[in-house]
Design a protein around this motif. Sequence first.
Motif, PDB file in Angstrom:
ATOM      1  N   GLU A 106      37.040  46.363  34.857  1.00 41.09           N
ATOM      2  CA  GLU A 106      37.326  44.931  34.630  1.00 41.09           C
ATOM      3  C   GLU A 106      37.781  44.239  35.918  1.00 41.09           C
ATOM      4  OE1 GLU A 106      38.771  45.039  29.970  1.00 41.09           O
ATOM      5  OE2 GLU A 106      40.160  45.653  31.548  1.00 41.09           O
ATOM      6  N   ASN A 107      38.568  44.949  36.716  1.00 42.34           N
ATOM      7  CA  ASN A 107      38.997  44.367  37.987  1.00 42.34           C
ATOM      8  C   ASN A 107      37.801  44.068  38.886  1.00 42.34           C
ATOM      9  OD1 ASN A 107      41.967  44.007  38.907  1.00 42.34           O
ATOM     10  ND2 ASN A 107      42.039  45.786  37.558  1.00 42.34           N
ATOM     11  N   VAL A 108      36.863  45.010  38.936  1.00 43.34           N
ATOM     12  CA  VAL A 108      35.680  44.810  39.796  1.00 43.34           C
ATOM     13  C   VAL A 108      34.839  43.651  39.267  1.00 43.34           C
ATOM     14  CG1 VAL A 108      33.546  45.881  40.619  1.00 43.34           C
ATOM     15  CG2 VAL A 108      35.665  47.212  40.569  1.00 43.34           C
ATOM     16  N   ALA A 109      34.750  43.534  37.936  1.00 44.13           N
ATOM     17  CA  ALA A 109      33.931  42.486  37.320  1.00 44.13           C
ATOM     18  C   ALA A 109      34.608  41.116  37.333  1.00 44.13           C
ATOM     19  CB  ALA A 109      33.591  42.872  35.883  1.00 44.13           C
ATOM     20  N   MET A 110      35.908  41.077  37.668  1.00 43.67           N
ATOM     21  CA  MET A 110      36.686  39.840  37.515  1.00 43.67           C
ATOM     22  C   MET A 110      36.050  38.612  38.190  1.00 43.67           C
ATOM     23  SD  MET A 110      39.275  38.901  35.771  1.00 43.67           S
ATOM     24  CE  MET A 110      39.921  40.509  35.290  1.00 43.67           C
ATOM     25  N   PRO A 111      35.522  38.726  39.423  1.00 42.47           N
ATOM     26  CA  PRO A 111      34.903  37.526  40.030  1.00 42.47           C
ATOM     27  C   PRO A 111      33.730  36.998  39.200  1.00 42.47           C
ATOM     28  CG  PRO A 111      35.307  39.193  41.710  1.00 42.47           C
ATOM     29  CD  PRO A 111      35.570  39.851  40.376  1.00 42.47           C
ATOM     30  N   LEU A 112      33.026  37.895  38.499  1.00 42.57           N
ATOM     31  CA  LEU A 112      31.910  37.447  37.651  1.00 42.57           C
ATOM     32  C   LEU A 112      32.449  36.822  36.358  1.00 42.57           C
ATOM     33  CD1 LEU A 112      29.360  40.407  38.029  1.00 42.57           C
ATOM     34  CD2 LEU A 112      29.563  38.312  39.380  1.00 42.57           C
ATOM     35  N   ILE A 114      35.195  35.250  36.083  1.00 38.91           N
ATOM     36  CA  ILE A 114      35.724  33.930  36.466  1.00 38.91           C
ATOM     37  C   ILE A 114      34.597  32.899  36.575  1.00 38.91           C
ATOM     38  CG2 ILE A 114      36.824  32.664  38.385  1.00 38.91           C
ATOM     39  CD1 ILE A 114      38.573  35.229  38.777  1.00 38.91           C
ATOM     40  N   LYS A 115      33.441  33.376  37.060  1.00 36.13           N
ATOM     41  CA  LYS A 115      32.274  32.471  37.156  1.00 36.13           C
ATOM     42  C   LYS A 115      31.678  32.151  35.798  1.00 36.13           C
ATOM     43  CE  LYS A 115      29.247  34.461  39.879  1.00 36.13           C
ATOM     44  NZ  LYS A 115      28.107  34.754  40.769  1.00 36.13           N
ATOM     45  N   GLY A 116      32.078  32.927  34.772  1.00 37.97           N
ATOM     46  CA  GLY A 116      31.535  32.705  33.431  1.00 37.97           C
ATOM     47  C   GLY A 116      30.270  33.501  33.157  1.00 37.97           C
ATOM     48  N   ASP A 117      30.004  34.534  33.954  1.00 39.04           N
ATOM     49  CA  ASP A 117      28.827  35.376  33.705  1.00 39.04           C
ATOM     50  C   ASP A 117      29.010  36.197  32.426  1.00 39.04           C
ATOM     51  OD1 ASP A 117      27.905  34.399  36.071  1.00 39.04           O
ATOM     52  OD2 ASP A 117      27.682  36.345  37.066  1.00 39.04           O
ATOM     53  N   ASN A 118      27.911  36.666  31.897  1.00 37.92           N
ATOM     54  CA  ASN A 118      27.914  37.502  30.696  1.00 37.92           C
ATOM     55  C   ASN A 118      28.814  38.726  30.897  1.00 37.92           C
ATOM     56  OD1 ASN A 118      26.645  40.086  29.384  1.00 37.92           O
ATOM     57  ND2 ASN A 118      26.087  38.363  28.069  1.00 37.92           N
ATOM     58  N   ARG A 119      29.722  38.949  29.951  1.00 38.94           N
ATOM     59  CA  ARG A 119      30.738  39.975  30.111  1.00 38.94           C
ATOM     60  C   ARG A 119      30.139  41.387  30.179  1.00 38.94           C
ATOM     61  NH1 ARG A 119      36.221  40.552  29.667  1.00 38.94           N
ATOM     62  NH2 ARG A 119      36.738  42.661  29.013  1.00 38.94           N
ATOM     63  N   LYS A 120      29.210  41.657  29.267  1.00 43.25           N
ATOM     64  CA  LYS A 120      28.636  42.997  29.192  1.00 43.25           C
ATOM     65  C   LYS A 120      27.846  43.332  30.468  1.00 43.25           C
ATOM     66  CE  LYS A 120      26.585  45.610  25.455  1.00 43.25           C
ATOM     67  NZ  LYS A 120      25.820  45.481  24.207  1.00 43.25           N
ATOM     68  N   LYS A 121      27.025  42.374  30.896  1.00 42.81           N
ATOM     69  CA  LYS A 121      26.221  42.585  32.111  1.00 42.81           C
ATOM     70  C   LYS A 121      27.125  42.736  33.332  1.00 42.81           C
ATOM     71  CE  LYS A 121      21.963  40.141  30.984  1.00 42.81           C
ATOM     72  NZ  LYS A 121      21.339  38.823  31.112  1.00 42.81           N
ATOM     73  N   SER A 122      28.208  41.956  33.356  1.00 42.92           N
ATOM     74  CA  SER A 122      29.135  42.020  34.493  1.00 42.92           C
ATOM     75  C   SER A 122      29.760  43.412  34.586  1.00 42.92           C
ATOM     76  CB  SER A 122      30.240  40.977  34.348  1.00 42.92           C
ATOM     77  OG  SER A 122      29.691  39.686  34.277  1.00 42.92           O
ATOM     78  N   LEU A 123      30.092  43.974  33.409  1.00 40.84           N
ATOM     79  CA  LEU A 123      30.712  45.307  33.409  1.00 40.84           C
ATOM     80  C   LEU A 123      29.710  46.386  33.823  1.00 40.84           C
ATOM     81  CD1 LEU A 123      33.049  45.082  30.301  1.00 40.84           C
ATOM     82  CD2 LEU A 123      33.746  45.443  32.684  1.00 40.84           C
ATOM     83  N   VAL A 124      28.452  46.218  33.449  1.00 40.20           N
ATOM     84  CA  VAL A 124      27.418  47.179  33.881  1.00 40.20           C
ATOM     85  C   VAL A 124      27.336  47.174  35.403  1.00 40.20           C
ATOM     86  CG1 VAL A 124      24.927  47.643  33.890  1.00 40.20           C
ATOM     87  CG2 VAL A 124      26.089  47.068  31.743  1.00 40.20           C
TER      88      VAL A 124
END
Length: 229
Positions: A106-112, A114-124
């Motif tokens: 989640e920390n790595v995905a946080m910038p995405l 914040i941008k409002g990107d899709n949560r699941k894709k951001s975590l992948v």
Amino acid sequence: MPSPLFKCENICKQYSDASNTLQILNNVNFYISAGETVAILGASGSGKSTLLHILGTLDTPDSGDVFYKEQSLFTKSKRQQALFRNAELGFVYQFHHLLPEFSAAENVAMPLFIKGDNRKKSLVRAKELLARVGLQDREQHRPHQLSGGERQRVAIARALINQPAMIFADEPTGNLDDKNTASIYDLISDINKEFKTSFLLVTHDLQLAKKMDRIMYLENGQLRLMEHN
Ligand SMILES: Nc1ncnc2c1ncn2[C@@H]1O[C@H](COP(=O)(O)OP(=O)(O)O)[C@@H](O)[C@H]1O
Ligand SMILES: [Mg+2]
């Protein structure tokens, strides 16, 4: 020579209080090319962090300007600067600045997020980057469950998530032992080769600075090229 990725012209910065004025940066001129790695050395208090923050638009110079791909950064609005930082830059600090209540992924995905990107894709994507920095088995760990070196790897993965052209790293190994320090530098070097990411790295360690393409030395408010081999 191709035009530089970053160029700063005549950057001045001073701090004043009632009794005196400190001229921290005194006409700093500097450039960094796309894909180049540069170390900045200098005594504690010489202004290294101040310069890094100005280059990254996190602080404002008293005079002078910074150009990214020939575009002036300090004629942009604060909002445009924030968008620019999010799209083009990554930051890594001495203290990792990870959010304690979130997992590594989640920390790595946080910038995405914040941008409002899709949560699941951001975590992948975040998990791919964690694997890239050697932490495929630590996705669900919270920062307090990671070693110092692992936390810095998470911070580097987070800095990479928007595929930045440039990463600013301010003493990223300041809290690590020699072995972890060496492995973080190897990682920086690998990322530079693989993704062509430029690095501007503030460090105290001359041996490690020597692994960068170029070393600059900040002293008396001025930046000069340091000869090394
Ligand atoms: N907000 C501030 N107000 C007053 N002085 C500051 C401020 N930020 C930094 N300084 C001073 O500017 C100098 C350079 O700071 P810094 O850029 O953090 O140095 P370095 O990263 O090289 O150790 C230091 O002497 C510091 O005390
Ligand atoms: Mg500093």
